[in-house]
Design an enzyme around this catalytic site. Structure first.
Site, mmCIF file in Angstrom:
data_model
loop_
_atom_site.group_PDB
_atom_site.id
_atom_site.type_symbol
_atom_site.label_atom_id
_atom_site.label_comp_id
_atom_site.label_asym_id
_atom_site.label_seq_id
_atom_site.Cartn_x
_atom_site.Cartn_y
_atom_site.Cartn_z
ATOM 1 N N GLY A 188 6.753 -0.709 8.559
ATOM 2 C CA GLY A 188 6.329 -2.070 8.877
ATOM 3 C C GLY A 188 5.461 -2.642 7.760
ATOM 4 O O GLY A 188 5.531 -2.213 6.610
ATOM 5 N N MET A 209 2.297 -2.347 7.068
ATOM 6 C CA MET A 209 1.481 -1.341 6.385
ATOM 7 C C MET A 209 2.358 -0.304 5.687
ATOM 8 O O MET A 209 2.201 -0.039 4.493
ATOM 9 C CB MET A 209 0.564 -0.632 7.403
ATOM 10 C CG MET A 209 -0.675 -1.394 7.809
ATOM 11 S SD MET A 209 -1.926 -1.528 6.476
ATOM 12 C CE MET A 209 -2.741 0.078 6.624
ATOM 13 N N GLY A 210 3.265 0.303 6.449
ATOM 14 C CA GLY A 210 4.071 1.399 5.919
ATOM 15 C C GLY A 210 4.907 0.984 4.718
ATOM 16 O O GLY A 210 5.038 1.721 3.742
ATOM 17 N N ARG A 247 12.932 2.542 12.624
ATOM 18 C CA ARG A 247 13.941 2.230 13.637
ATOM 19 C C ARG A 247 14.782 1.031 13.215
ATOM 20 O O ARG A 247 15.913 0.859 13.634
ATOM 21 C CB ARG A 247 13.269 1.925 14.976
ATOM 22 C CG ARG A 247 12.707 3.189 15.629
ATOM 23 C CD ARG A 247 12.174 2.837 17.004
ATOM 24 N NE ARG A 247 11.333 1.632 16.913
ATOM 25 C CZ ARG A 247 10.755 1.049 17.964
ATOM 26 N NH1 ARG A 247 10.930 1.557 19.177
ATOM 27 N NH2 ARG A 247 10.001 -0.027 17.818
ATOM 28 N N ASN A 296 -3.195 4.341 13.817
ATOM 29 C CA ASN A 296 -4.506 4.094 14.397
ATOM 30 C C ASN A 296 -4.715 4.894 15.679
ATOM 31 O O ASN A 296 -5.220 4.383 16.671
ATOM 32 C CB ASN A 296 -4.661 2.595 14.694
ATOM 33 C CG ASN A 296 -4.786 1.789 13.419
ATOM 34 O OD1 ASN A 296 -5.481 2.203 12.489
ATOM 35 N ND2 ASN A 296 -4.121 0.643 13.363
ATOM 36 N N LYS A 335 -12.614 6.418 10.630
ATOM 37 C CA LYS A 335 -11.986 5.102 10.541
ATOM 38 C C LYS A 335 -12.380 4.240 11.749
ATOM 39 O O LYS A 335 -12.609 3.034 11.619
ATOM 40 C CB LYS A 335 -10.462 5.247 10.478
ATOM 41 C CG LYS A 335 -9.664 3.948 10.569
ATOM 42 C CD LYS A 335 -9.995 2.973 9.448
ATOM 43 C CE LYS A 335 -8.962 1.873 9.317
ATOM 44 N NZ LYS A 335 -8.610 1.173 10.535
ATOM 45 N N HIS A 348 -15.790 2.994 11.159
ATOM 46 C CA HIS A 348 -15.649 1.932 10.153
ATOM 47 C C HIS A 348 -15.315 0.611 10.842
ATOM 48 O O HIS A 348 -15.921 -0.430 10.566
ATOM 49 C CB HIS A 348 -14.564 2.324 9.149
ATOM 50 C CG HIS A 348 -14.043 1.203 8.305
ATOM 51 N ND1 HIS A 348 -13.107 0.294 8.761
ATOM 52 C CD2 HIS A 348 -14.327 0.836 7.029
ATOM 53 C CE1 HIS A 348 -12.852 -0.573 7.809
ATOM 54 N NE2 HIS A 348 -13.565 -0.264 6.741
ATOM 55 N N ASN A 349 -14.370 0.643 11.736
ATOM 56 C CA ASN A 349 -13.981 -0.607 12.393
ATOM 57 C C ASN A 349 -15.084 -1.127 13.309
ATOM 58 O O ASN A 349 -15.289 -2.334 13.420
ATOM 59 C CB ASN A 349 -12.693 -0.397 13.198
ATOM 60 C CG ASN A 349 -11.468 -0.347 12.317
ATOM 61 O OD1 ASN A 349 -11.531 0.154 11.197
ATOM 62 N ND2 ASN A 349 -10.350 -0.867 12.800
ATOM 63 N N TYR A 385 -16.763 -4.799 13.075
ATOM 64 C CA TYR A 385 -16.934 -5.775 14.155
ATOM 65 C C TYR A 385 -18.316 -6.430 14.084
ATOM 66 O O TYR A 385 -18.457 -7.644 14.218
ATOM 67 C CB TYR A 385 -16.800 -5.087 15.516
ATOM 68 C CG TYR A 385 -15.397 -4.938 16.041
ATOM 69 C CD1 TYR A 385 -14.359 -4.440 15.251
ATOM 70 C CD2 TYR A 385 -15.087 -5.275 17.356
ATOM 71 C CE1 TYR A 385 -13.082 -4.289 15.752
ATOM 72 C CE2 TYR A 385 -13.806 -5.113 17.862
ATOM 73 C CZ TYR A 385 -12.806 -4.628 17.054
ATOM 74 O OH TYR A 385 -11.549 -4.479 17.559
#
Lengths: 291, 291, 291, 291
Positions: A9, A11-12, A31, A86, A164, A167-168, A172
């Site tokens: 997608g 990112m990938g 897919r 994630n 991670k 980190h998020n 926020y």
């Protein structure tokens, strides 16, 4: 080296490109056949020479689980699976055990970078045994930003996704910090150019940051953000950060306030504030706004 | 150009140095004769050619007020006073009126930069009429960081201190964000090297910033901050930010949480939590900790 | 009717007494033979005529699980198990399914009342099918306060514990409300008798409540709560309330703030505030308190 | 005794009635001649025998100030003015000094009771010298609820309004507590009758209170509050409570969260959440909702 990459997608797909630019061979499966280099996971595994490294970059939860289940059947002892999605850190230990039962290694990796990663590199936080990490290291080196920073072996299995996630959570609260300050400045008559105030902060201040640079970009596109609705989604990581804090009895007031502000932003009307209005009316005869 | 500078403490002294390096003449006054170039405000004013610019860099409140009162008597129409201290923005309008009655101009200026300002430049946010700002501009240009950023004419009188105040409010919440994340990471067994996680975040992440760089510096000095007490002062700006938000009915949950966390950090024992303990004991027979 | 009661601690023992006073037969089992009427769950089940009702009043988690596992083996179709402990609502559905596989009914019941329940009655919130609830109803009627209020069939399996959990979440924020107000009043010189202010509020005010009455009791015992430490435990329900809110994207700022205040009250020194102190020192040269 | 009462609105009018029922003489003045017994403050003062007690019950701020200014001219040494309005406690000391310069006494009195006060009595919190309070005592006794509770001499001048202000702050957080719990219960499928859960809580629980009774009243009128908007005003007292807390460095997380929730409820769209949306779009390419 060779890498199997599952999930191509936004990112990938960019990650495949960055890894290839570094000179590695990537065989990608998705897919969506328009994106894929092979037609199945089986074909992907068959094309890789052992010991194989397969990087899973699909949505957390069911999609990641079924991919790992399938890889557990297809891979061989000594191969390594990397979960770069994630996933919640609590899933990592389960995945590691499931794969270890077949002699397959597991590394979890939190990836940050968004749409900027292809050019600037992706920040990587990974967890797992040194032996397994070593097998993936050339890929980590290809994905990470240039220089000494931007990637870390954070600890045991789960540590990558945990780091991670935190980190998020920090992200926020930082975003909320700028957002609160911006709203307050916009409310005050004496400050006549809030955008220029934000711009000026990009040098010499205590609060200069990449997020601040992005805020200036956004204000340059739409000075008062008049085109936007004050509506913000949240991903799982913010929620999980608060849940992890509760598990460890760590007070997290700023991060949690930031999460709740997003929840509230998505409510057309606030049920709890209806109750406040109702109570005020009951005891004080205060006027309420009817629909 | 020539500048009169009142207040030669840690900030004022370094600012004098940076302005002089830019080729301007600075005549400094301080109550401490070891620091001062002249022995009195009167002497300072006498040595400056008109139209004079006098920069006041003394503690907010009484010290700033008495300095401005004295300058109102000594200066002449066309001169300009700059208040570069940490005055509350609500004081600025009063000072401007007091000086305007004598024909003297007024500019308020919030200054950020701390111990780093001498070398890197000071971020400046100033407010006032264009005419008065123009008289001070060469000094602003000397103090600010190199490049296009780092200083802003934020608006009318008061806008400079208001913008600086909001800057500090944002700073509180950003610091709190990193602090909360750090505490949570330190609590989790799987993450074996929190310092390296922080260090890695300096590139490629959404949360990279100057404050993050400083956090890494601090952890390099003391990996688990074991030498410090969890005790944080607050300056007026954080408090004023919340008060300004209340005045304008702006919700400020993350910044306020950060301020309250500092308040709590300074309490040896929490009175409100004594009441919680007392209530739990009353209704549930829950054990309480006696002193 | 006959009731089997498992767990005869502070809560269970008083509940047995109140149920007996209402004319019912209670056969109690506890691991502590000094408290028990029978020596084993097997003996307890053997002494009850079917259809049996067995009320489980043991600590949430492992103890409740093992009791329910054992009862699933001992009981017969048509019998009913009530979990009156502080189980998380997410456990209820699992317990209901486990028992339903053997034809045994399940009702979850949140119980409030603490040390006051024996005399005043216990507030009860229960969930489950009407058929199963009906079998327990005489016991609910015996335990509840006199009058029409104080007990509720809140909904399906899990609804009882969910409602009790939210009750406790509300309780956290109400206690915090009084506690914050009390601390503020204690800080102000002009208010010379805070205890009498609290006492006066017991009539005619918007904030009169049973918790306020308890606060006055506590202040009568120790006017300034000088004998107590500001240290408060939290039970699972407060944490679960916040987690349930996160699951449903409901902002819960006051309840969460109350939970976090308890977390902070139990920290000898605050790690996050060490980081704040470290950052202030880094950018401003602010003094820090060393240990 | 005789009382002069200035301000005969919703509160003042009912208070006049309750005082008269207790057998006292009330001479009321209001700018609205339909409500008033006399045509001017001068006439009111002229009709009272000394030592006079004049109770001011007009909006806080300018209206109260001008009434007190006028009374300072009309009254005589030994008379007493009571400010029963919602003045900020910081005004009380100024009013006391202004009147003391003429030999006139001053008492501040916070009044709670809303539309229920006429029948149930008003909760009263007053501050001032014992000598002045004594002159008003019969009126306090007429207004307060029956029994020993419901009124208090809280301390020096200002203590009455301060105590009432804190009362309101506590009220904010208690209302927020119930409101948060109600919203969460309404979100959960398993709880099929939230209103009955609230009703049941009125007996035997830790959270029973008068506010809970009012919540049940409100739900009986409109089970899901569908007729209301989630929109809540705030009066000055909530804001002042937070400001007083900031002055004294007292953390007030739950009360402040409650105040901010009201602020947010009145925003059609949240500026700060626009900034959050803008930032998410900038770094992650996350979709934003456009207007």
């Amino acid at each position: 080296m060779e890498l199997g990459l599952v999930g191509l997608g936004k990112m990938g797909g960019n990650m495949r490109e960055r890894i290839r630019r570094a000179g590695h061979t990537v065989i990608g499966y998705d897919r969506n056949p328009d994106l894929a280099d092979v037609h199945s996971l089986e074909e992907l595994v068959g094309k890789l020479k052992g010991p194989r490294v397969v990087w899973v970059m699909v949505p957390a939860g069911a999609a990641t689980q079924s991919t790992i289940d399938e890889l557990a059947e297809l891979l061989e002892p000594g191969d390594v699976v990397v979960d770069g999605g994630n996933s919640r850190w609590t899933d990592d230990e389960k995945h590691a055990e499931e794969l270890a039962a077949k002699g397959i290694g597991f590394v979890d990796c939190g990836v940050s970078g968004g749409v900027w990663g292809l050019e600037n590199g992706y920040a990587l936080m990974y967890g797992g045994d040194a032996e397994n990490v070593a097998k993936v290291q050339p890929i980590f080196d290809a994905l990470k930003p240039e220089g000494d920073l931007g990637s870390v072996h954070a600890g045991k299995v789960g540590a990558g996704h945990f780091a991670k996630m935190v980190h998020n959570g920090i992200e926020y609260a930082m975003m909320q910090a700028y957002a609160e300050g911006w709203e307050l400045l916009e409310k005050v008559d004496s400050v006549t150019d809030v955008r220029e105030v934000f711009r000026s902060w990009q040098e010499g201040t205590v609060i200069r940051s990449w997020l601040l640079d992005l805020a200036v970009n956004a204000l340059d596109e739409d000075e008062h953000l008049e085109q936007l609705r004050g509506y913000a989604q949240d991903s799982g990581e913010g929620r999980w950060t608060v849940e992890a804090a509760i598990d460890h009895a760590v007070p997290l007031p700023a991060i949690t306030a930031s999460l709740f502000a997003r929840f509230a932003s998505r409510q057309e009307d606030s049920p709890q504030m209806k109750m406040i209005a109702a109570l005020r009316n009951q005891f004080g005869g205060h006027a309420v706004e009817k629909k």
